[in-house]
Each structure stands twice: as C-alpha cells, then as structure tokens.
Design a protein around this motif. Structure first.
Motif, mmCIF file in Angstrom:
data_model
loop_
_atom_site.group_PDB
_atom_site.id
_atom_site.type_symbol
_atom_site.label_atom_id
_atom_site.label_comp_id
_atom_site.label_asym_id
_atom_site.label_seq_id
_atom_site.Cartn_x
_atom_site.Cartn_y
_atom_site.Cartn_z
ATOM 1 N N GLY A 123 0.808 -1.211 0.000
ATOM 2 C CA GLY A 123 0.000 0.000 0.000
ATOM 3 C C GLY A 123 0.842 1.262 0.000
ATOM 4 O O GLY A 123 0.492 2.249 -0.656
ATOM 5 N N ALA A 124 1.978 1.225 0.711
ATOM 6 C CA ALA A 124 2.848 2.393 0.727
ATOM 7 C C ALA A 124 3.461 2.631 -0.642
ATOM 8 O O ALA A 124 3.572 3.777 -1.093
ATOM 9 C CB ALA A 124 3.934 2.212 1.784
ATOM 10 N N LEU A 125 3.881 1.559 -1.325
ATOM 11 C CA LEU A 125 4.469 1.722 -2.651
ATOM 12 C C LEU A 125 3.449 2.262 -3.648
ATOM 13 O O LEU A 125 3.756 3.149 -4.463
ATOM 14 C CB LEU A 125 5.031 0.386 -3.141
ATOM 15 C CG LEU A 125 6.213 -0.180 -2.344
ATOM 16 C CD1 LEU A 125 6.622 -1.545 -2.897
ATOM 17 C CD2 LEU A 125 7.391 0.777 -2.371
ATOM 18 N N ARG A 126 2.220 1.739 -3.569
ATOM 19 C CA ARG A 126 1.183 2.229 -4.485
ATOM 20 C C ARG A 126 0.802 3.670 -4.155
ATOM 21 O O ARG A 126 0.621 4.496 -5.056
ATOM 22 C CB ARG A 126 -0.049 1.323 -4.407
ATOM 23 C CG ARG A 126 -1.137 1.691 -5.419
ATOM 24 C CD ARG A 126 -2.296 0.710 -5.312
ATOM 25 N NE ARG A 126 -1.862 -0.618 -5.701
ATOM 26 C CZ ARG A 126 -1.825 -1.043 -6.961
ATOM 27 N NH1 ARG A 126 -2.206 -0.250 -7.933
ATOM 28 N NH2 ARG A 126 -1.445 -2.281 -7.234
ATOM 29 N N ALA A 127 0.705 3.980 -2.867
ATOM 30 C CA ALA A 127 0.399 5.358 -2.483
ATOM 31 C C ALA A 127 1.519 6.304 -2.907
ATOM 32 O O ALA A 127 1.273 7.454 -3.286
ATOM 33 C CB ALA A 127 0.178 5.447 -0.975
ATOM 34 N N GLY A 128 2.757 5.814 -2.851
ATOM 35 C CA GLY A 128 3.871 6.633 -3.309
ATOM 36 C C GLY A 128 3.771 6.953 -4.785
ATOM 37 O O GLY A 128 4.051 8.085 -5.208
ATOM 38 N N LEU A 129 3.368 5.979 -5.597
ATOM 39 C CA LEU A 129 3.183 6.238 -7.025
ATOM 40 C C LEU A 129 2.045 7.219 -7.274
ATOM 41 O O LEU A 129 2.136 8.092 -8.147
ATOM 42 C CB LEU A 129 2.911 4.921 -7.765
ATOM 43 C CG LEU A 129 4.110 4.014 -8.031
ATOM 44 C CD1 LEU A 129 3.655 2.736 -8.726
ATOM 45 C CD2 LEU A 129 5.155 4.730 -8.868
ATOM 46 N N ALA B 292 4.191 7.169 -17.913
ATOM 47 C CA ALA B 292 3.135 6.307 -18.458
ATOM 48 C C ALA B 292 3.120 4.953 -17.764
ATOM 49 O O ALA B 292 2.050 4.401 -17.479
ATOM 50 C CB ALA B 292 3.342 6.145 -19.963
ATOM 51 N N LEU B 293 4.301 4.399 -17.465
ATOM 52 C CA LEU B 293 4.370 3.115 -16.759
ATOM 53 C C LEU B 293 3.792 3.228 -15.359
ATOM 54 O O LEU B 293 3.051 2.341 -14.904
ATOM 55 C CB LEU B 293 5.825 2.652 -16.705
ATOM 56 C CG LEU B 293 6.092 1.326 -15.979
ATOM 57 C CD1 LEU B 293 5.349 0.187 -16.668
ATOM 58 C CD2 LEU B 293 7.586 1.039 -15.915
ATOM 59 N N ALA B 294 4.095 4.325 -14.653
ATOM 60 C CA ALA B 294 3.531 4.520 -13.319
ATOM 61 C C ALA B 294 2.009 4.652 -13.381
ATOM 62 O O ALA B 294 1.297 4.132 -12.509
ATOM 63 C CB ALA B 294 4.145 5.763 -12.678
ATOM 64 N N ALA B 295 1.477 5.307 -14.402
ATOM 65 C CA ALA B 295 0.025 5.437 -14.541
ATOM 66 C C ALA B 295 -0.627 4.077 -14.783
ATOM 67 O O ALA B 295 -1.709 3.798 -14.252
ATOM 68 C CB ALA B 295 -0.298 6.395 -15.685
#
Length: 443
Positions: free
Chosen positions: A84-90, A161-164
């Motif tokens: 969750g932290a990694l996704r929230a960071g993105l 674009a990859l992060a999106a």
C-alpha cells in the motif's frame, strides 16, 4: 656522418652483444583504425543511455521521499502495508507532477508543490549530467541542449506512463497518455534549463539579448520572489496563530505518532501552495477553498472545511484596523526590487565611469511588471486544483486576476523604487561638460 649525439653515446659492440637482444629490422608502425562515422568518441556515453539513466535516477530520487511520507501517513495499528505504501507513493508521485487522478470521491488534481519543486530540481540535474556525459559541456550548441532536453523528456515520459498503468491496475484511474505528455513537458523543460546552463548556451543568449531586457527579467524575478516570500511569512504567521486548531486536527486522526508525523509532512508538502495563496491574498484577488467561496482582504466567505491542518490559518473575516497595512506589502516588495535595480546599475556605471540615463533605469523597471505577473500567474495555476467533486472542486486562486494585479503593482512599484534610488543617490544622468584646458601663450 654518425648519428650518435652527446646525449646518446655509442655503446660498445661487446656490450650490445652481451646485454641486448637483436630486435630485427624495424617494421612499419601499427595502424590504429579510425572511428566509424556516427560512433561517439571514447569516454562519451550514447545519448539514449545517458538520458535513460538520468531520467530513471531523477524519478527514483523524487519517488522515494513520497513513498516514505505517505507510508508514515497510512501507518496505524491495523492499517498500512508495504504494498500500500508503494502504491500510495506512485499516486502521490503522479499527483506531484500535475497528473489528475479519478477517484470514487471525484477528480483529485491539487498537486503538492514541494514535491513538484523536488522533481523539477532532479530533472534539472539530469539535464546537467546528460550534457556532461555526451561531451556537450561548454560547447555552446543549442542543438545539443535541445537534444538533451528531448532525450530526458522521452525517458521521463515512458516512466510516467508506466507509473500510470501500475496505479490504474488496482487504484485510481489515471490516463497513461495524459501522464506521458505531462511528464514529457515537465521533464523536457526542466532538463533544458540544466542543459542550457551546462552547455553555455544560456550565457550566449544573455550576451545577445538587450541590456534592458536582461535587467527587466532579473528585476521581475526578484519582485516575484519577494512577493512569494511575503506570502510565505504571512501564511506561516497565520498557521502559527491557529496552531492550537492545527494540533487538534492532527490529533483527531488517531494514527499514532508515526501516522501523525506523516500527516504533518503531507501538510508541509502543500506549504508552497499556501504560500502562493497567501501572496494572492496580499495582492487582492485572493483564493477559493471550494465552490462559491472567497478569501480576500475585503471578504471571507467559506463553508464547512475538511480537517486539514494547513487550513487552520484561514482568516476569520475581512481585514480592518492595523491589518490594512498588509495591502502595502506588495507595493513595498516591488519598490525594493526597483531600488535594487537602481543600486546595481549605478554601481556598474561607477565602475565604468559612465552616466546612467533615465531610460536605462525606468524601462527595465517597467518590464519587471509583466515578468512578475507571468511568474505569479503560473504559480497560481500550479497551486490550484480539485480535491474531489462537489464543494471542493475549486481550490486555489484564479490565475488571470492574480497575473493582472501583480503586473500593475510591480510595474508601478519598481518604477517608483528605481526613481527613488536614482534620485537619492545623486549620481549624474549625463556627462558634465568639461572646460577645455587653457592655452599657453606663444613665445
């Protein structure tokens, strides 16, 4: 004729036979193949490799702090995980670049400008590193500077674009095309700034531009930064005055010490936004904290606000009494910028023993107005955005009124400050006529 020189005496034959090995007839020197056309010289990295590595490093160094802060904000006894932290960071990383997110509560597009400034700084350094890696340092080639900017922009666009795509797989909806275009523009412009400085093109452009334009740009930037500094001071004073309410809001989250620290850091990430809002408040147009709301020196109309510690410093009502002195702050900042312009021009003129004309002083002061207006207008655009649907769909200042008022105030104030600095200095505006030396009588 002997080829032996005094520095190279002839060696005896026996010594040669005993201590040296015959080397045989000297052959032709080995030929070194010339580099093929199109290949970079040795010691220089190819542009795609240098741009890709620099863009990746800029992305990592701006994403990791966001992940840490949002991980702390989510941390509590029963919530928070590494995934969750990694996704929230993105998510926060995309938002910091101005990429809007579609959530269940509505669109989210209020970018934390502290993260934006961090990303711009890292991208500027990427432009510097790529320029050095391809051997363009000091070359003063506009083509090389543009090539570096395009390379970094393309690499950064792919990462955005990859992060999106990763975020949209199980979270808020993000357009990869929108993310790629936004990252390309931001990455290209920031890398271009670093490349122009490293290649020396910036110095070349400055030398070829008129002196009045250079002085006007410098004075306008100084005036804009002084206005933003005044806004930061006013915002900090307002938050400090309402510190009790801000502490109560942070304590109401009940996320523990680590979670409250994360919430505080998130609020600090939006501190530059509050600086721009405060500068707009001092200029007069003010800002909005929701649809059909207004926060100005002459009017304060707000409804129910979210429990955000940064909003604890909002004014309670219109300015009156001694608080009306805040209206003079923008004019004083502009006059200070004009005063500094006059001092610098007079100092240079004294060193060169040349007079300073009124046109050379007042024209740059007048040009400072549009420069400061453009700076404040762009800052107003970047500092605003929606925080969902409904009432919070409109937050921040309106850019056109802010840019217009800033242009007018800075132009007038800078002209007044420059004229005052020139008048009080007592320096001559034209060379004084000198009497011819007396002639000696002829004998």
């Amino acid at each position: 004729m002997s080829r032996v020189t005094p520095d190279q005496p002839r060696r005896p034959a026996a010594e040669v036979a005993a201590g040296a090995r015959p080397t045989g007839p000297a052959g032709p020197a080995p030929r070194v193949p010339a580099p093929r056309s199109g290949e970079p010289p040795r010691g220089r990295a190819p542009l795609p490799v240098a741009a890709g590595v620099a863009a990746l490093w800029a992305a990592v160094t701006s994403w990791l702090p966001v992940t840490l802060v949002l991980g702390l904000a989510q941390l509590s006894e029963d919530a928070g995980s590494l995934t969750g932290a990694l996704r929230a960071g993105l998510v926060g990383w995309l938002l910091g670049h101005g990429v809007p997110l579609e959530t269940t509560a509505g669109p989210l597009g209020l970018a934390p400008l502290a993260l934006t400034a961090l990303a711009v700084w890292r991208l500027t350094r990427a432009g510097v590193h790529v320029s050095r890696a391809i051997g363009a340092r000091g070359g003063r080639s506009p083509r090389q500077a543009l090539t570096v900017a395009v390379g970094v922009g393309v690499g950064y666009a792919l990462l955005g674009a990859l992060a999106a795509i990763v975020v949209g797989a199980g979270g808020p909806r993000v357009s990869p095309v929108r993310a790629g275009l936004t990252f390309a523009v931001l990455g290209g412009l920031a890398a271009l700034a670093g490349a122009l400085r490293t290649t020396g093109v910036w110095v070349l452009l400055a030398r070829r531009s008129p002196a009045a334009l250079r002085d006007g740009l410098r004075t306008g930037l100084v005036a804009g930064l002084l206005l933003l500094g005044a806004g930061a001071g006013a915002a900090g004073l307002a938050v400090a005055t309402g510190g009790g309410d801000a502490a109560d809001m942070i304590g109401a989250y009940r996320t523990g010490v680590a979670g409250q620290a994360g919430i505080t850091l998130v609020s600090l990430a939006y501190a530059p936004n509050a600086t721009v809002w405060s500068a707009s408040y001092l200029l007069g147009p003010g800002f909005a904290v929701g649809t059909d709301t207004a926060v100005r020196t002459s009017e304060v109309s707000v409804g129910a606000l979210p429990a955000v510690p940064l909003l604890a410093g909002l004014p309670r009502g219109p300015v009156d009494g001694l608080g009306a002195g805040l209206l003079a702050v923008p004019v004083l900042a502009a006059m200070a910028a004009g005063w500094l312009l006059a001092r610098r021009l007079l100092r240079v003129a004294a060193e060169e023993r040349a007079p300073v004309g009124w046109s050379a002083l007042l024209v740059p002061a007048a040009l400072a107005g549009p420069v400061a207006g453009a700076l404040l207008g762009l800052a107003a655009v970047a500092s605003g955005g929606p925080l969902g649907a409904g009432r919070l769909a409109e937050i921040g200042p309106s850019p056109w009124p802010v840019a217009g008022v800033a242009t007018l105030v800075v132009a007038i104030g800078a002209v007044l400050g420059a004229a005052a600095g020139r008048t009080l200095s007592g320096a001559p505006t034209a060379p004084r006529p000198t009497a011819p030396p007396p002639r000696r009588p002829e004998r």
